[in-house]
Design a protein around this motif. Structure first.
Motif, PDB file in Angstrom:
ATOM      1  N   VAL A  27       0.864  -1.184   0.000  1.00  0.00           N
ATOM      2  CA  VAL A  27       0.000   0.000   0.000  1.00  0.00           C
ATOM      3  C   VAL A  27       0.901   1.235   0.000  1.00  0.00           C
ATOM      4  O   VAL A  27       1.914   1.272   0.702  1.00  0.00           O
ATOM      5  CB  VAL A  27      -0.915   0.020   1.241  1.00  0.00           C
ATOM      6  CG1 VAL A  27      -1.744   1.291   1.288  1.00  0.00           C
ATOM      7  CG2 VAL A  27      -1.821  -1.199   1.254  1.00  0.00           C
ATOM      8  N   PHE A  28       0.516   2.243  -0.793  1.00  0.00           N
ATOM      9  CA  PHE A  28       1.311   3.464  -0.926  1.00  0.00           C
ATOM     10  C   PHE A  28       0.472   4.676  -0.539  1.00  0.00           C
ATOM     11  O   PHE A  28      -0.626   4.862  -1.047  1.00  0.00           O
ATOM     12  CB  PHE A  28       1.791   3.598  -2.371  1.00  0.00           C
ATOM     13  CG  PHE A  28       2.669   4.778  -2.625  1.00  0.00           C
ATOM     14  CD1 PHE A  28       4.003   4.753  -2.281  1.00  0.00           C
ATOM     15  CD2 PHE A  28       2.162   5.917  -3.224  1.00  0.00           C
ATOM     16  CE1 PHE A  28       4.826   5.841  -2.526  1.00  0.00           C
ATOM     17  CE2 PHE A  28       2.966   7.009  -3.482  1.00  0.00           C
ATOM     18  CZ  PHE A  28       4.306   6.967  -3.132  1.00  0.00           C
ATOM     19  N   HIS A  29       1.021   5.519   0.348  1.00  0.00           N
ATOM     20  CA  HIS A  29       0.374   6.772   0.757  1.00  0.00           C
ATOM     21  C   HIS A  29       1.328   7.916   0.432  1.00  0.00           C
ATOM     22  O   HIS A  29       2.521   7.811   0.692  1.00  0.00           O
ATOM     23  CB  HIS A  29       0.097   6.784   2.265  1.00  0.00           C
ATOM     24  CG  HIS A  29      -0.762   5.655   2.727  1.00  0.00           C
ATOM     25  ND1 HIS A  29      -2.133   5.704   2.673  1.00  0.00           N
ATOM     26  CD2 HIS A  29      -0.449   4.450   3.239  1.00  0.00           C
ATOM     27  CE1 HIS A  29      -2.618   4.568   3.151  1.00  0.00           C
ATOM     28  NE2 HIS A  29      -1.617   3.788   3.487  1.00  0.00           N
ATOM     29  N   SER A  30       0.804   9.004  -0.114  1.00  0.00           N
ATOM     30  CA  SER A  30       1.650  10.112  -0.531  1.00  0.00           C
ATOM     31  C   SER A  30       0.904  11.435  -0.424  1.00  0.00           C
ATOM     32  O   SER A  30      -0.299  11.485  -0.670  1.00  0.00           O
ATOM     33  CB  SER A  30       2.091   9.889  -1.979  1.00  0.00           C
ATOM     34  OG  SER A  30       2.712  11.033  -2.494  1.00  0.00           O
ATOM     35  N   PRO A  31       1.638  12.514  -0.123  1.00  0.00           N
ATOM     36  CA  PRO A  31       0.982  13.826  -0.084  1.00  0.00           C
ATOM     37  C   PRO A  31       0.586  14.335  -1.471  1.00  0.00           C
ATOM     38  O   PRO A  31      -0.173  15.285  -1.579  1.00  0.00           O
ATOM     39  CB  PRO A  31       2.050  14.736   0.540  1.00  0.00           C
ATOM     40  CG  PRO A  31       3.344  14.082   0.202  1.00  0.00           C
ATOM     41  CD  PRO A  31       3.062  12.600   0.210  1.00  0.00           C
ATOM     42  N   ILE A  32       1.074  13.705  -2.534  1.00  0.00           N
ATOM     43  CA  ILE A  32       0.723  14.172  -3.878  1.00  0.00           C
ATOM     44  C   ILE A  32      -0.574  13.552  -4.379  1.00  0.00           C
ATOM     45  O   ILE A  32      -1.057  13.902  -5.440  1.00  0.00           O
ATOM     46  CB  ILE A  32       1.860  13.947  -4.896  1.00  0.00           C
ATOM     47  CG1 ILE A  32       2.079  12.468  -5.188  1.00  0.00           C
ATOM     48  CG2 ILE A  32       3.141  14.642  -4.433  1.00  0.00           C
ATOM     49  CD1 ILE A  32       2.969  12.213  -6.394  1.00  0.00           C
ATOM     50  N   LEU A  33      -1.135  12.620  -3.605  1.00  0.00           N
ATOM     51  CA  LEU A  33      -2.387  11.958  -3.985  1.00  0.00           C
ATOM     52  C   LEU A  33      -3.466  12.280  -2.965  1.00  0.00           C
ATOM     53  O   LEU A  33      -3.188  12.401  -1.778  1.00  0.00           O
ATOM     54  CB  LEU A  33      -2.185  10.446  -4.069  1.00  0.00           C
ATOM     55  CG  LEU A  33      -1.140   9.975  -5.074  1.00  0.00           C
ATOM     56  CD1 LEU A  33      -0.876   8.489  -4.906  1.00  0.00           C
ATOM     57  CD2 LEU A  33      -1.574  10.308  -6.485  1.00  0.00           C
ATOM     58  N   ALA A  34      -4.693  12.382  -3.418  1.00  0.00           N
ATOM     59  CA  ALA A  34      -5.822  12.710  -2.543  1.00  0.00           C
ATOM     60  C   ALA A  34      -6.476  11.431  -2.034  1.00  0.00           C
ATOM     61  O   ALA A  34      -7.660  11.194  -2.236  1.00  0.00           O
ATOM     62  CB  ALA A  34      -6.831  13.581  -3.284  1.00  0.00           C
ATOM     63  N   THR A  35      -5.693  10.598  -1.381  1.00  0.00           N
ATOM     64  CA  THR A  35      -6.225   9.334  -0.865  1.00  0.00           C
ATOM     65  C   THR A  35      -6.598   9.482   0.598  1.00  0.00           C
ATOM     66  O   THR A  35      -5.983  10.242   1.342  1.00  0.00           O
ATOM     67  CB  THR A  35      -5.197   8.198  -1.009  1.00  0.00           C
ATOM     68  OG1 THR A  35      -3.996   8.572  -0.339  1.00  0.00           O
ATOM     69  CG2 THR A  35      -4.895   7.908  -2.465  1.00  0.00           C
ATOM     70  N   THR A  36      -7.600   8.738   0.988  1.00  0.00           N
ATOM     71  CA  THR A  36      -8.011   8.731   2.386  1.00  0.00           C
ATOM     72  C   THR A  36      -7.869   7.347   3.001  1.00  0.00           C
ATOM     73  O   THR A  36      -8.024   7.182   4.196  1.00  0.00           O
ATOM     74  CB  THR A  36      -9.480   9.190   2.520  1.00  0.00           C
ATOM     75  OG1 THR A  36     -10.294   8.358   1.693  1.00  0.00           O
ATOM     76  CG2 THR A  36      -9.625  10.645   2.090  1.00  0.00           C
ATOM     77  N   GLY A  37      -7.590   6.358   2.178  1.00  0.00           N
ATOM     78  CA  GLY A  37      -7.456   4.990   2.666  1.00  0.00           C
ATOM     79  C   GLY A  37      -6.344   4.280   1.923  1.00  0.00           C
ATOM     80  O   GLY A  37      -5.287   4.853   1.679  1.00  0.00           O
ATOM     81  N   ASP A  38      -6.620   3.055   1.542  1.00  0.00           N
ATOM     82  CA  ASP A  38      -5.623   2.222   0.878  1.00  0.00           C
ATOM     83  C   ASP A  38      -5.894   2.097  -0.617  1.00  0.00           C
ATOM     84  O   ASP A  38      -5.748   1.035  -1.207  1.00  0.00           O
ATOM     85  CB  ASP A  38      -5.596   0.822   1.519  1.00  0.00           C
ATOM     86  CG  ASP A  38      -5.143   0.859   2.962  1.00  0.00           C
ATOM     87  OD1 ASP A  38      -4.566   1.886   3.383  1.00  0.00           O
ATOM     88  OD2 ASP A  38      -5.354  -0.128   3.665  1.00  0.00           O
ATOM     89  N   GLU A  39      -6.285   3.208  -1.259  1.00  0.00           N
ATOM     90  CA  GLU A  39      -6.667   3.167  -2.667  1.00  0.00           C
ATOM     91  C   GLU A  39      -5.513   2.801  -3.597  1.00  0.00           C
ATOM     92  O   GLU A  39      -5.724   2.243  -4.662  1.00  0.00           O
ATOM     93  CB  GLU A  39      -7.240   4.518  -3.120  1.00  0.00           C
ATOM     94  CG  GLU A  39      -8.529   4.901  -2.448  1.00  0.00           C
ATOM     95  CD  GLU A  39      -8.325   5.801  -1.229  1.00  0.00           C
ATOM     96  OE1 GLU A  39      -9.254   6.534  -0.897  1.00  0.00           O
ATOM     97  OE2 GLU A  39      -7.249   5.760  -0.612  1.00  0.00           O
ATOM     98  N   VAL A  40      -4.288   3.161  -3.237  1.00  0.00           N
ATOM     99  CA  VAL A  40      -3.132   2.856  -4.078  1.00  0.00           C
ATOM    100  C   VAL A  40      -2.487   1.602  -3.503  1.00  0.00           C
ATOM    101  O   VAL A  40      -1.740   1.642  -2.535  1.00  0.00           O
ATOM    102  CB  VAL A  40      -2.143   4.040  -4.136  1.00  0.00           C
ATOM    103  CG1 VAL A  40      -0.963   3.705  -5.033  1.00  0.00           C
ATOM    104  CG2 VAL A  40      -2.855   5.297  -4.637  1.00  0.00           C
ATOM    105  N   ARG A  41      -2.801   0.468  -4.112  1.00  0.00           N
ATOM    106  CA  ARG A  41      -2.410  -0.828  -3.565  1.00  0.00           C
ATOM    107  C   ARG A  41      -1.994  -1.764  -4.688  1.00  0.00           C
ATOM    108  O   ARG A  41      -2.576  -1.758  -5.754  1.00  0.00           O
ATOM    109  CB  ARG A  41      -3.589  -1.438  -2.805  1.00  0.00           C
ATOM    110  CG  ARG A  41      -3.361  -2.847  -2.310  1.00  0.00           C
ATOM    111  CD  ARG A  41      -4.620  -3.415  -1.676  1.00  0.00           C
ATOM    112  NE  ARG A  41      -4.961  -2.762  -0.434  1.00  0.00           N
ATOM    113  CZ  ARG A  41      -4.451  -3.079   0.756  1.00  0.00           C
ATOM    114  NH1 ARG A  41      -3.560  -4.035   0.864  1.00  0.00           N
ATOM    115  NH2 ARG A  41      -4.825  -2.441   1.836  1.00  0.00           N
ATOM    116  N   GLY A  42      -0.979  -2.560  -4.408  1.00  0.00           N
ATOM    117  CA  GLY A  42      -0.560  -3.608  -5.331  1.00  0.00           C
ATOM    118  C   GLY A  42       0.813  -3.357  -5.930  1.00  0.00           C
ATOM    119  O   GLY A  42       1.207  -2.217  -6.174  1.00  0.00           O
TER     120      GLY A  42
END
Length: 141
Positions: A27-42
């Motif tokens: 799972v990837f979290h970054s300040p450049i993306l407007a994610t609130t959960g685990d949307e960027v995964r895999g």
């Protein structure tokens, strides 16, 4: 203290080794993306993000690792975008197999982070990172 696989790969500028350190369900979290959960995964999407980031800021410089007794660790490094310094810190967690299961990225200074976001968006939107993850979430209230 022995450096973790991801840290050693970043220090060597070895993208294939960095990608190999990732779990299949990372799972990837970054300040450049407007994610609130685990949307960027895999593995495929996070590998593409790492590859694109290396193209943007170059081989990481001044790589350091700070380990926590619970197994989490922070890797800090510098990059350059259009000749400007960007400083990055990533908080990393690994699973029992010592594969990276989560990356939380923090970066500064803001004007250079903005350049980073613009570059990444041009290269990754909408495939493999969908439009909704680049946009701010709807505000109700």
């Amino acid at each position: 203290m022995t450096k973790r696989t991801l840290t050693a790969a970043l220090e060597a500028g070895d993208l294939p080794a960095a990608v190999a350190a990732l779990d299949q369900d990372v799972v990837f979290h970054s300040p450049i993306l407007a994610t609130t959960g685990d949307e960027v995964r895999g593995h495929p999407i996070v590998a593409k993000i790492l590859q694109t980031a290396f193209v943007c800021y170059g081989i990481p410089r001044n790589v350091e690792e700070f380990q926590h007794p619970d197994g989490r660790y922070i890797v800090t490094f510098d990059g350059r975008i259009d000749g400007n310094l960007i400083q990055i810190a990533i908080l990393v967690t690994e699973n029992a197999a010592k594969k990276v299961e989560s990356i939380r990225l923090f970066a500064r200074p803001w004007p250079i982070v903005k350049l980073f976001r613009q570059f990444m968006e041009r290269k990754l939107r909408p495939d493999p990172v969908p439009d909704a993850i680049w946009n701010l979430p709807a505000h109700h209230g």
